[in-house]
Design an enzyme around this catalytic site. Sequence first.
Site, PDB file in Angstrom:
ATOM      1  N   ASP A  65     -77.559  57.491  30.021  1.00 12.84           N
ATOM      2  CA  ASP A  65     -76.223  57.526  29.420  1.00 12.84           C
ATOM      3  C   ASP A  65     -76.337  57.997  27.978  1.00 12.84           C
ATOM      4  O   ASP A  65     -77.432  58.087  27.441  1.00 12.84           O
ATOM      5  CB  ASP A  65     -75.483  56.187  29.591  1.00 12.84           C
ATOM      6  CG  ASP A  65     -76.011  55.054  28.716  1.00 12.84           C
ATOM      7  OD1 ASP A  65     -77.178  55.119  28.283  1.00 12.84           O
ATOM      8  OD2 ASP A  65     -75.265  54.094  28.495  1.00 12.84           O
ATOM      9  N   TYR A  67     -76.381  58.641  23.905  1.00 11.20           N
ATOM     10  CA  TYR A  67     -76.773  57.837  22.738  1.00 11.20           C
ATOM     11  C   TYR A  67     -75.544  57.047  22.272  1.00 11.20           C
ATOM     12  O   TYR A  67     -74.425  57.556  22.291  1.00 11.20           O
ATOM     13  CB  TYR A  67     -77.254  58.736  21.605  1.00 11.20           C
ATOM     14  CG  TYR A  67     -78.542  59.482  21.884  1.00 11.20           C
ATOM     15  CD1 TYR A  67     -79.709  58.811  22.240  1.00 11.20           C
ATOM     16  CD2 TYR A  67     -78.596  60.872  21.757  1.00 11.20           C
ATOM     17  CE1 TYR A  67     -80.890  59.500  22.464  1.00 11.20           C
ATOM     18  CE2 TYR A  67     -79.783  61.568  21.982  1.00 11.20           C
ATOM     19  CZ  TYR A  67     -80.920  60.873  22.345  1.00 11.20           C
ATOM     20  OH  TYR A  67     -82.088  61.561  22.565  1.00 11.20           O
ATOM     21  N   PHE A  78     -80.374  63.720  25.820  1.00 12.52           N
ATOM     22  CA  PHE A  78     -81.501  63.734  24.874  1.00 12.52           C
ATOM     23  C   PHE A  78     -81.203  64.461  23.559  1.00 12.52           C
ATOM     24  O   PHE A  78     -81.920  64.297  22.583  1.00 12.52           O
ATOM     25  CB  PHE A  78     -82.779  64.321  25.501  1.00 12.52           C
ATOM     26  CG  PHE A  78     -83.358  63.493  26.609  1.00 12.52           C
ATOM     27  CD1 PHE A  78     -83.948  62.259  26.348  1.00 12.52           C
ATOM     28  CD2 PHE A  78     -83.290  63.918  27.929  1.00 12.52           C
ATOM     29  CE1 PHE A  78     -84.466  61.468  27.369  1.00 12.52           C
ATOM     30  CE2 PHE A  78     -83.811  63.133  28.962  1.00 12.52           C
ATOM     31  CZ  PHE A  78     -84.397  61.907  28.685  1.00 12.52           C
ATOM     32  N   HIS A 187     -90.523  58.040  31.779  1.00 10.21           N
ATOM     33  CA  HIS A 187     -89.476  58.336  30.805  1.00 10.21           C
ATOM     34  C   HIS A 187     -90.115  58.471  29.417  1.00 10.21           C
ATOM     35  O   HIS A 187     -91.059  57.743  29.094  1.00 10.21           O
ATOM     36  CB  HIS A 187     -88.441  57.204  30.802  1.00 10.21           C
ATOM     37  CG  HIS A 187     -87.174  57.579  30.119  1.00 10.21           C
ATOM     38  ND1 HIS A 187     -87.023  57.533  28.744  1.00 10.21           N
ATOM     39  CD2 HIS A 187     -85.995  58.022  30.614  1.00 10.21           C
ATOM     40  CE1 HIS A 187     -85.803  57.930  28.438  1.00 10.21           C
ATOM     41  NE2 HIS A 187     -85.149  58.235  29.548  1.00 10.21           N
TER      42      HIS A 187
END
Length: 226
Positions: A65, A67, A78, A187
Amino acid sequence: MSYTLPESWLSVLGEEVSKPYFKELTEFVEQEREQHPVYPPREQVFAALEATPFDQVKVLVLGQDPYHGAGQGHGLCFSVLPGVKTPPSLRNIFKEMREELGHPVPDNGYLMPWAQQGVLLLNAVLTVREAQPNSHKNQGWEKFTDAVIQAVANRPQPAVFVLWGAYAKKKLRLIDTERHAVVQGAHPSPLSAKLFFGSRPFTQINEALDAQGHQPIDWRLPDLAQ
């Protein structure tokens, strides 16, 4: 309030935005916006789809989801806008890029140059309440972004799907792995970065693109400081 899909995605996602769940989802998000700061701003919710037209998607990178800090999320997973401090997960992505490809770490976290080369930077959930990660999960966004993933997976031309972390790997069921390439790994967040470092995702993606007959991605990002 209605969200307008970018032109190139209308033919494959137009039905989704007219379904009852999507109406409930937009009502939920609007209520949230009335009571709390919500990111990204309305006009950036579909920024990933705007930046990478449907027929130009070569790589799909799936985030979780947006930031949740002020000014951070702008609709590409990202990525942050120029002038915003690079968040930890993205710093780790850049660190791996430097180690793996020798590209310098840029002075910004703006990933638009990747998006413009056909890298769809898609979050599974497209909005979030300030300072509350995952606050908009299970409200309908996942159903919508699953439809985005399936639309790309159903095209005749192959693509590369990048699934980092356990959450993203659950989406493997939506992808025909006979036709498409999948790059999986840990991740890049600080919690699992030890396993992410050395996984060579950029090389894997470009080798898969080459095998599919696509132009590889130039991962270098320009410095933007004046």
